[in-house]
Structures are given as structure tokens and as C-alpha cells.
Design a protein around this motif. Structure first.
Motif, PDB file in Angstrom:
ATOM      1  N   GLY A 168     -40.822 -12.776  64.487  1.00 42.06           N
ATOM      2  CA  GLY A 168     -40.952 -14.071  63.835  1.00 42.06           C
ATOM      3  C   GLY A 168     -40.241 -14.152  62.500  1.00 42.06           C
ATOM      4  N   LEU A 169     -39.235 -13.304  62.321  1.00 47.31           N
ATOM      5  CA  LEU A 169     -38.524 -13.312  61.038  1.00 47.31           C
ATOM      6  C   LEU A 169     -37.249 -14.144  61.095  1.00 47.31           C
ATOM      7  N   ILE A 170     -36.705 -14.288  62.278  1.00 47.98           N
ATOM      8  CA  ILE A 170     -35.433 -15.007  62.438  1.00 47.98           C
ATOM      9  C   ILE A 170     -35.605 -16.091  63.509  1.00 47.98           C
ATOM     10  N   LYS A 171     -34.955 -17.185  63.259  1.00 48.95           N
ATOM     11  CA  LYS A 171     -35.017 -18.306  64.198  1.00 48.95           C
ATOM     12  C   LYS A 171     -34.707 -17.843  65.615  1.00 48.95           C
ATOM     13  N   ARG A 172     -35.423 -18.434  66.526  1.00 49.13           N
ATOM     14  CA  ARG A 172     -35.227 -18.017  67.915  1.00 49.13           C
ATOM     15  C   ARG A 172     -34.219 -18.895  68.656  1.00 49.13           C
ATOM     16  N   ASP A 173     -33.756 -19.965  67.988  1.00 44.91           N
ATOM     17  CA  ASP A 173     -32.855 -20.864  68.716  1.00 44.91           C
ATOM     18  C   ASP A 173     -31.388 -20.425  68.662  1.00 44.91           C
ATOM     19  N   LEU A 174     -31.117 -19.288  68.064  1.00 48.88           N
ATOM     20  CA  LEU A 174     -29.745 -18.778  68.037  1.00 48.88           C
ATOM     21  C   LEU A 174     -29.689 -17.463  68.812  1.00 48.88           C
ATOM     22  N   GLY A 175     -28.653 -17.320  69.629  1.00 52.73           N
ATOM     23  CA  GLY A 175     -28.522 -16.083  70.389  1.00 52.73           C
ATOM     24  C   GLY A 175     -28.286 -14.897  69.465  1.00 52.73           C
ATOM     25  N   ALA A 176     -28.921 -13.778  69.776  1.00 54.91           N
ATOM     26  CA  ALA A 176     -28.745 -12.586  68.953  1.00 54.91           C
ATOM     27  C   ALA A 176     -27.289 -12.134  68.984  1.00 54.91           C
ATOM     28  N   ASP A 177     -26.697 -12.230  70.162  1.00 55.36           N
ATOM     29  CA  ASP A 177     -25.300 -11.802  70.293  1.00 55.36           C
ATOM     30  C   ASP A 177     -24.389 -12.699  69.454  1.00 55.36           C
ATOM     31  N   ALA A 178     -24.660 -13.983  69.463  1.00 55.28           N
ATOM     32  CA  ALA A 178     -23.828 -14.907  68.685  1.00 55.28           C
ATOM     33  C   ALA A 178     -23.966 -14.606  67.193  1.00 55.28           C
ATOM     34  N   ILE A 179     -25.174 -14.307  66.780  1.00 56.05           N
ATOM     35  CA  ILE A 179     -25.378 -13.964  65.371  1.00 56.05           C
ATOM     36  C   ILE A 179     -24.609 -12.691  65.017  1.00 56.05           C
ATOM     37  N   ALA A 180     -24.698 -11.717  65.910  1.00 59.84           N
ATOM     38  CA  ALA A 180     -23.989 -10.459  65.662  1.00 59.84           C
ATOM     39  C   ALA A 180     -22.495 -10.710  65.565  1.00 59.84           C
ATOM     40  N   ARG A 181     -21.963 -11.457  66.516  1.00 63.14           N
ATOM     41  CA  ARG A 181     -20.516 -11.739  66.493  1.00 63.14           C
ATOM     42  C   ARG A 181     -20.134 -12.499  65.232  1.00 63.14           C
ATOM     43  N   THR A 182     -21.016 -13.376  64.791  1.00 62.08           N
ATOM     44  CA  THR A 182     -20.717 -14.147  63.583  1.00 62.08           C
ATOM     45  C   THR A 182     -20.641 -13.231  62.365  1.00 62.08           C
ATOM     46  N   LEU A 183     -21.610 -12.333  62.257  1.00 64.47           N
ATOM     47  CA  LEU A 183     -21.599 -11.422  61.107  1.00 64.47           C
ATOM     48  C   LEU A 183     -20.359 -10.527  61.127  1.00 64.47           C
ATOM     49  N   ILE A 184     -20.034 -10.042  62.313  1.00 63.05           N
ATOM     50  CA  ILE A 184     -18.843  -9.197  62.432  1.00 63.05           C
ATOM     51  C   ILE A 184     -17.590  -9.995  62.099  1.00 63.05           C
ATOM     52  N   ALA A 185     -17.553 -11.213  62.613  1.00 67.23           N
ATOM     53  CA  ALA A 185     -16.396 -12.078  62.343  1.00 67.23           C
ATOM     54  C   ALA A 185     -16.211 -12.268  60.843  1.00 67.23           C
ATOM     55  N   ILE A 186     -17.308 -12.438  60.148  1.00 66.35           N
ATOM     56  CA  ILE A 186     -17.217 -12.624  58.692  1.00 66.35           C
ATOM     57  C   ILE A 186     -16.486 -11.456  58.053  1.00 66.35           C
ATOM     58  N   PHE A 187     -16.857 -10.251  58.463  1.00 66.61           N
ATOM     59  CA  PHE A 187     -16.194  -9.094  57.857  1.00 66.61           C
ATOM     60  C   PHE A 187     -14.745  -8.979  58.287  1.00 66.61           C
ATOM     61  N   GLN A 188     -14.476  -9.311  59.529  1.00 61.16           N
ATOM     62  CA  GLN A 188     -13.084  -9.285  59.973  1.00 61.16           C
ATOM     63  C   GLN A 188     -12.259 -10.249  59.133  1.00 61.16           C
TER      64      GLN A 188
END
Lengths: 229, 229, 229, 229
Positions: A168-188
Motif C-alpha cells: 500500500g505504499l505505491i499506487k496500484r494503477d500503474l504497472g510495475a514494469d512501466a514504472i521500472a522502465r520509466t525510472l531506467i529511461a530517466i537515467f538513460q
DNA sequence: TATGAATGAGACTTCATTCAT
DNA sequence: AATGAATGAAGTCTCATTCAT
């Protein structure tokens, strides 16, 4: 005859000693690194295909033939660097492993990558990384190495996010994979922007990343909305 | 035979005319596009430096000489393609036509990029874009093109974010520039991940971007915290 | 506009003319021969593997690139020479075809080869031929060419000998194929001995070959022996 | 560890001794043969110039340095192998042991060559022989070896033929030298044809050689003709 | 004697660019 | 304007030989 025979034995014995590798494994590895470093520097400046073997040879301080004693071809050198990068980055991810607070681990991961991004000594590696991203488009082996390189942190982030969502710490309406890809994309993207020499304010940008993660957190607003529904 | 001979004379004659009529401007532009398209396709497949002029010549259906009539050199072609005006113009239009609400405009911008990212016809452009990112590391003119290409949307985002912050819509503790760079970075990373072709779920990732922007919004928590301080 | 349009037509028309091959087939073939001759001279002096492309390039008077415009590789050049030899030798065999006296045709064949052996202008070709014999041991394509080159005269000789045997002109206790191989072997050996620069008395040796063929003829002695048996 | 260190000292000590005992002459010769055999196998497969010293080194089981202790250079190895003493000595012996009848001796010589030609163990030597024939065209020392190699049997055959002609056993209208060269040529050609590996019927061909020699014999026809003249 | 890492000249081949036509 | 044959510098890689150990 007896003397000769004795000498023969001695010779054989010495020959046996000499049959040990001429240079130690450590020396060999050191030479390898010497070449890899020269290649890294050259590739970093001119890219894989605009760097000539002669450049690497000159920079390594060795001879043409010596380089080919350690690497079969220029492509081999490129792939070795890709693998090298792969191996080094694997270390970065270790901070995210374990079973503590998932959000804290996520922040820790971000901090490690932020450090990697801002380390002046890593400039060449980052630049070669970018050349590798382009090369990955046409070289299967490089692509595999690159993709595996991002699969590792992605899997970690996915696991952390899923745990956080479950807790219950992170919104459930976003895919975990999408969040991961987004964070990685930021660093790229940050690597790109930084390497192009723009006025890249690392500190502010890292704060923004932290803000992004915080933005994924559940707020009272979300809780209410979900309760109502 | 006699006719061919006459033609030869004619050719010589025309070649000798300093005032030889040029082809129409429209034809000239059409030829240029023909070459650029061929180059785009080739560069997309093999990268700038692994593509030979011969490949481009063959694909364009023209001759070596003809290509050099329209572009001074291979670098000239690379620079022409690295400078992706199409995208910049699309961005400009999208924001110019947006509504007054800065957050809504931001979302509009994201939609434009999302479309650009997912358009199958743009695959080659995206791939060439990545090659351009690498090339920007060593070619000043390409770098200028690329950096200017992201400066424009960055300035737009900065303006929107600053207005949103002024209007109390977005947290004030994050730099507008950092937010802009972060959003741009996300798309750069997405382009990479998508072009490497590994299970990239565009829809979910775009939702995540929307989530990121929403995360930047001020929540009651923030309001309270700021009020207390 | 009308003028431009007319010019466009004219341009297209001229372009159509220009689309003809830039150099004629004859010119192209002449260049090819120029290169082959240079290669022949070089290979004749130094063998295939001790001759560098640079030698051929220099001798041909063309440039490195030009040679590769006509031949894909050094091996291609070697094989082209093998084929060339193959084609030239095919002509030699024509004298043996027809339906006259088989022994006379055999002698004619010998005369033709003798002439080929003693022609000073053919020295380089003979030397390259020897290098080809060695190369045939490890290069399948060259071997095929060489073997086909001797299969042709062999088949001819076999046919002539069989006819002669049938007509009672040549002893029947020797295989026609063995006789053919023997005659061919003689010429192969002569080529070697001559090219090594020994005091090779062509006239005397050709007389010996004639003697060999005569020796295959049926004598009264043979007739008697066969009658008795 | 201490022992290894002691050995190192021992090695240094021995190396420093000017009077370091040499290996036995027998061992030295054995090493030489080991290298020659390796070289023979390699040259047989790939020819002189397509075989690398590394191939020979690997096949011999020795080191680069060791090979150069026994042979000054690759050319030295080539020359050592081009000079096929074995065959020459076999020829000498066969004729030395032959009966008094020159024709019978000639046949004995042919038998020796036939055996050499058909011995499966001699395949590599025959192949290297062919490479040597080509090499003889450009390497004076190899040529000397090769030419001397055939001069000896030629001289033998010439002597035998002249005696046979004197004894009235062989036609006098053919030069003894030409006959010798012809017989040698036959074997040279046979070696080529056999090594190219195409359906070479050794037995039938040897019968043909016997037939050739018989054909040189004086027949009643010749006797009559000569008597008449 | 023996090792094998190292050398560096030189091998083959490619390719951006030019220019006679 | 257009062609494409030609150029030649530069690329990657090999290999006979040496020499410190």
C-alpha cells in the motif's frame, strides 16, 4: 653416455618447468586491461567505427600484433567492453537487494546510479555506453549485452515496486514494469544529456527523480478516491 | 548510328552552354528527398559509419555523382538527417494549439511524443535518432543539432512548469528545468528501449509518464506541510 | 513553365542516353585483359601466394580500386586465370577431332602440344600453369579447372586409341585410358623440365614422343604372338 | 614455493654457464626429424606459402624458438624438404642391385618409381614434391635441388639406354637423353594426376610405361628398315 | 637449450570522393 | 545535370622472426 643421459634428464626437468605459462595469469589480465582501457578511451572519443585499431594500438603502448594476441578482432574488443560494462553495472544493483523497506531501497538504487552518473572517472564509460546503445541496433551480441544490462535493474525495480504496491505504499494503477522502465529511461536520458555537455544540473535532476518516486506514492487523495469507489 | 552521333554532339553542345537550364526547384527538392529517404533507410539499418555511400546510391536509384550534387559529403547527409525538424515542428504545433491550462498542455505534449514513439512509420527515424545521439558525442555539428532539438521542447516544458508552479498546480521544491529534463529523459530512454525491441509496452509506459506528471502535482499533504513551515 | 517542362523532357532524354554503360563492353574486356596479363606476369614470376596485389596493381598500370572493380578478390583473379587457361587449351584439342586416321590425328595432337610447349610467348602461361598444378592440390575450384583441362585431351586420346585398337593399329593389351594418361603425363613432365630452364631439347623430346606412339603400334612380332596364343 | 624459487635459481645458473652441456647428437637429429615431419604434413596440406610457421610449431609439439634452433628460416625448411634424398637413394640402390641387362635394369627402375608412386605412406611427400616443382620456378636453391634430383636418375637412364642401343636392344634413332627425359616426364605427370586424385589407375598406367619401354625396342621391322638403308 | 609473448612490416580489401564523359 | 569508372589513402588483420626469461 652416462653423462649425456643425466643431462637429458636435467633438460627434461627444466623443460617441464619452462612449460609453465610464460607470463602469469595476473600479468596477462593486466595486459588485457591495458588494451581495454586504451580501447575505452579511443571508443569514447571517436566511437567504435571511427576508431582505428592503429589508434588503440598506439594508445595501449603495445604493438599491433600484441593486441591481436589478446583479442581476436576489433569486434571482439567491442564485445569485451560491452561485457565489461555489463559486469560492472551488475555490482550497482546489489544495493537494491534484500528485504528492507522497498521505497527506501528504490531510493538507494537511485542514489547509486546517481553516483555512477556523476563520477567524473566514469565519463569515458558512459560515452562508450552511448555508442554501445547505437551499436546495439545492429550488432546482436552487443544488443544482448545491453538488454541484459537493463533487465537486471528492471527486474529489481519491478520486484520492489510490486512489494511496495502490495504494502500500500505505491499506487496500484500503474504497472510495475512501466514504472521500472520509466525510472531506467530517466537515467538513460540523463546519461545522454550529461554526455552531450549540456548544463546538466545533476543535483536538481536527482531531486526530480526522487520527486518522481514520491509522486508514485499513495496520497490521501488516492486513498479517498479508492475508498469511495 | 548517325543519330547517336548527332546526340553526342547535342550533349557536348548543351554541356558547353554556361546558361544551361537547371532543373526545376521542385525536381531538385524531390531528388533531395529521394536521397534523404534512401540514406535514412540505410543509416537506420547499419548506422552512419557502417553504411557506405554505395548503399545510399543504390537505394536512391541515382548515381554517385548525383548524390554529390545534392550533398557535399557523407557527413553533410548525416548532419541533414540528425537534424530532425519534423519532430520539433510537431511539438511546436501541439503546444501552440493547446488550451490555457499548463498541465493540460504538458499532457498534450506527452501525447505528441507518445504518438511519435509508437508510429510504426517512424521506426527508421527513431533508430537514426539513436545513431545521431552517439554521433553527437564526436561531431560538433550533429551535437548542436541534437542539443538544439531538445532545447526547444525543454524551454516549452520549463515555461509550462513554471506557470503551473506559479499557479500552485505543481510542487515548488523541484526545479522546472530538472522536471523538463526528466520528462525528456524519459522519452529518450523509451526510444532506446523500444528500438532494442524487447517487450516494450508503450501504452503502460505512457500511462506511467502521465502518472509522473500527476505525481508532480501538489497534494493536500504538500499544502499542509508547506503551511506548517 | 513551358520552357522548364521542355527542358525536363530534354534532360530525361539525355539521362536516358547517359544510362548506357559508361564504358563499352570492348573497353571493359580490354581492361580485364590488361589486369589478367599483369597478374599472369606476376604469378609467373613469383607464384600466386608470393605475388602481392600491389605487384599486380603496379604492373597493370591501374589503381588498387580499379583491379577490384574487375575482380572480386585475388582468388577470383587466380581462378579467372585458371578458367582462361582452360578455355585456351580447349582450342588445342580441336585438331584431334574428326574421323580421319586415328594415328595421324594423334600425331597431329602431339604436334599442336609441341608447338604450345615451345612457343616462347607461352612461357609465362606455362609457368603459371605449374603454379596452378600445385594450387590445385588445395583449391577445389582450381583443381576442377585443371582436371577438366586434362580430361578434355584425355577423352580425345582415349577415343582415338580405341579406334586405332579396333582397327588393329595399336596393341590391345594396353588400356586406352592408360595410354592417354601416359601421353598427357609426358607433356606435363616436359613443361616442368622446360620451365626449370634445363637444357631441354624440345626437338629430340618430341621425336621421342613420336617414338612412344609408334611403339604402341602393332608389330609383326605382336601379330605372331597373338596368332600363336 | 621455496622449491620453485630454488629451481629458478638453478635455471639461471645453468643458463649462465657458457659450457652448458648440449643435448646429444641423437636427440638433436630426432628433434630435426620431428620438425621436418610436421612441416611435411603441413606443407602437404596447404603448400609452402599457405602454411604458417605457427602451424608447423603446433604440429611439431615444439615451440617457435625451438624450431628456429634447428632451421634458420621457413625457407630453410622448404629447401630441406624440397631436397628429397630418400627417393634418390632408393633409385641408386635399385639400379646398383640390378642385373646386367640394361633393359631389365630400366624395368627395375620403373618398378621402384611405381612403388614410390603407389605407396600410400608417400602421399604427403608426393604432394610436397609438387609444391616444390612450383617453388623451383622462383627459388634458385629449390630449383637446384629439384633439378639435381632428376639429373641423377636421368644420367642413369641415359647410361642404360646408350648401352642398350649399343647392344642393339633399343632403336638408335632416338636420343638417349630424350628417352630418359620422356620416362621421367611420365612419372612426373603420373604424380600430378594421382595427387589430384581423379580415378588414376596406377596398375594400368605402369603397364603402359612398360609398354613404352618395350616400344623403344628394336623390332624386325626396324632391323629390316635399317638393313635396307 | 627452450619458451612463447611480442614485434611491425606488409598482406588484402574497402570506400568516400572525383572527374572525364 | 548526371554518370559511374577510377582513385588511393586508410582500414583490419597476419605472420616470420626475435629475444627476455
Amino acid at each position: 653416455m652416462r653423462e649425456i643421459s643425466q643431462n637429458d634428464h636435467l633438460v627434461s626437468y627444466l623443460a617441464g618447468l619452462a612449460a609453465m605459462p610464460k607470463i602469469s595469469e595476473r600479468q596477462r589480465e593486466s595486459r588485457r586491461q591495458q588494451i581495454l582501457e586504451a580501447a575505452l578511451a579511443c571508443f569514447s572519443e571517436d566511437g567504435f567505427h571511427q576508431t582505428g585499431m592503429a589508434d588503440i594500438v598506439k594508445r595501449s603502448g603495445l604493438s599491433h600484433g600484441a593486441v591481436y594476441l589478446y583479442f581476436q578482432s576489433k569486434d571482439d574488443l567491442i564485445e569485451a567492453l560491452a561485457d565489461d560494462r555489463h559486469r560492472r553495472e551488475a555490482v550497482l544493483n546489489s544495493v537494491a537487494q534484500g528485504s528492507g523497506d522497498p521505497l527506501e531501497r528504490l531510493h538507494a538504487l537511485v542514489r547509486v546510479y546517481a553516483q555512477w552518473l556523476t563520477d567524473p572517472a566514469g565519463e569515458a564509460r558512459r560515452r562508450v555506453g552511448i555508442h554501445g546503445w547505437a551499436e546495439a541496433l545492429r550488432n546482436r551480441r552487443v544488443r544482448t549485452s545491453v538488454v541484459e544490462g537493463i533487465d537486471m535493474p528492471r527486474a529489481l525495480i519491478v520486484a520492489l515496486v510490486e512489494r511496495a504496491q502490495h504494502d500500500g505504499l505505491i499506487k496500484r494503477d500503474l504497472g510495475a514494469d512501466a514504472i521500472a522502465r520509466t525510472l531506467i529511461a530517466i537515467f538513460q536520458g540523463f546519461v545522454l544529456q550529461k554526455c552531450w555537455g549540456e548544463e546538466f544540473d545533476s543535483k536538481a535532476c536527482m531531486a526530480a527523480v526522487t520527486g518522481v518516486i514520491d509522486g508514485f506514492r499513495i496520497t490521501r487523495h488516492d486513498v479517498k478516491r479508492r475508498t469511495r469507489a
